[in-house]
Structures are given as C-alpha cells and as structure tokens.
Design a protein around this motif. Structure first.
Motif, PDB file in Angstrom:
ATOM      1  N   LEU A  23      -1.842  91.053  54.160  1.00  0.00           N
ATOM      2  CA  LEU A  23      -1.354  89.677  54.040  1.00  0.00           C
ATOM      3  C   LEU A  23      -2.032  88.947  52.884  1.00  0.00           C
ATOM      4  O   LEU A  23      -1.401  88.137  52.203  1.00  0.00           O
ATOM      5  CB  LEU A  23      -1.553  88.921  55.353  1.00  0.00           C
ATOM      6  N   SER A  27       0.223  87.595  49.899  1.00  0.00           N
ATOM      7  CA  SER A  27       0.172  86.163  49.605  1.00  0.00           C
ATOM      8  C   SER A  27      -0.103  85.924  48.125  1.00  0.00           C
ATOM      9  O   SER A  27       0.495  85.044  47.504  1.00  0.00           O
ATOM     10  CB  SER A  27      -0.913  85.515  50.460  1.00  0.00           C
ATOM     11  N   CYS A  66       0.811  85.187  60.893  1.00  0.00           N
ATOM     12  CA  CYS A  66       1.027  84.395  59.678  1.00  0.00           C
ATOM     13  C   CYS A  66       0.463  82.996  59.839  1.00  0.00           C
ATOM     14  O   CYS A  66      -0.230  82.490  58.952  1.00  0.00           O
ATOM     15  CB  CYS A  66       2.516  84.338  59.341  1.00  0.00           C
ATOM     16  N   ILE A  71      -0.046  81.126  56.529  1.00  0.00           N
ATOM     17  CA  ILE A  71       1.176  81.531  55.838  1.00  0.00           C
ATOM     18  C   ILE A  71       2.358  80.856  56.527  1.00  0.00           C
ATOM     19  O   ILE A  71       2.510  80.936  57.741  1.00  0.00           O
ATOM     20  CB  ILE A  71       1.321  83.060  55.847  1.00  0.00           C
ATOM     21  N   ILE A  78       9.467  84.137  55.657  1.00  0.00           N
ATOM     22  CA  ILE A  78       8.130  83.735  55.234  1.00  0.00           C
ATOM     23  C   ILE A  78       8.298  83.038  53.890  1.00  0.00           C
ATOM     24  O   ILE A  78       8.959  83.566  52.990  1.00  0.00           O
ATOM     25  CB  ILE A  78       7.196  84.951  55.083  1.00  0.00           C
ATOM     26  N   TRP A  80       6.415  82.090  50.887  1.00  0.00           N
ATOM     27  CA  TRP A  80       5.159  82.313  50.169  1.00  0.00           C
ATOM     28  C   TRP A  80       4.794  81.136  49.281  1.00  0.00           C
ATOM     29  O   TRP A  80       3.623  80.834  49.096  1.00  0.00           O
ATOM     30  CB  TRP A  80       5.256  83.583  49.335  1.00  0.00           C
ATOM     31  N   SER A  83       2.731  78.632  51.003  1.00  0.00           N
ATOM     32  CA  SER A  83       1.618  79.204  51.755  1.00  0.00           C
ATOM     33  C   SER A  83       0.377  79.328  50.901  1.00  0.00           C
ATOM     34  O   SER A  83       0.448  79.536  49.696  1.00  0.00           O
ATOM     35  CB  SER A  83       1.995  80.602  52.259  1.00  0.00           C
ATOM     36  N   PHE A  85      -3.090  81.517  51.658  1.00  0.00           N
ATOM     37  CA  PHE A  85      -3.836  82.359  52.600  1.00  0.00           C
ATOM     38  C   PHE A  85      -5.231  81.797  52.787  1.00  0.00           C
ATOM     39  O   PHE A  85      -5.925  81.464  51.841  1.00  0.00           O
ATOM     40  CB  PHE A  85      -3.930  83.797  52.075  1.00  0.00           C
TER      41      PHE A  85
END
Length: 93
Positions: A23, A27, A66, A71, A78, A80, A83, A85
């Motif tokens: 992840l 990310s 997530c 996320i 999702i 990105w 997001s 991380f």
C-alpha cells in the motif's frame, strides 16, 4: 489448492507487513503527480483488484485497511489523488 495449516500459520506473521509495504508503494506510484500540471497520473483503482492482489478476505476488509492507512475509498474505488499514506502510531502504553 489448499495451503497446509503450518505454512499458513507461518505466513500469517508476514502478511500484514507485506500489505502495508504494498500500500505504501501503490500510494506513492498511483498518487504521483505530474511535475508540470500537478495532477495525479492515476486516480481510480477498483477495490476488487486490491482484494485480489493483496489477498484480502473481502472488499470490506480491504476498505478497513485503506482507511487505517489514510487511503481514501469511495464506493468501490480507491482515490489515490485524495490519499496520503500514513502509518498510525500505536497509542502510548
């Protein structure tokens, strides 16, 4: 094919760390922005693909992971671009 019980017990210790690393990388790569426009190269990523890729039990399990790492998930995608991380710190004991 079924995994022998002993092997699955051994792997259980490493699966969460492997998912976290994956992840983190996803990310950074999917959320990367163009230097000229500042727009993310990729944005929508189907949660069902993440379930299959990282061997989650179901979509809800992947959504929970997530959210845990900051996320953004909306519906079955999702996002990105929205997001960042982050690894939550353990509460002080």
């Amino acid at each position: 094919p079924s995994t022998p019980y002993l092997f699955s017990c051994i792997m259980f210790k490493y699966v969460e760390n492997m998912r976290k690393d994956a992840l983190t990388i996803m990310s950074k790569t999917y959320g990367a922005k163009s230097k000229t426009t500042g727009v993310a190269f990729y944005d929508d990523y189907p949660i069902k693909n993440l379930v299959k890729l990282l061997c989650y039990e179901d979509e809800e399990d992947a959504r929970t992971a997530c959210r845990h790492y900051g996320i953004t998930v909306e519906g079955d995608q999702i996002l990105w671009r929205r997001s960042k991380f982050r690894e939550p710190k353990d509460p002080e004991k």
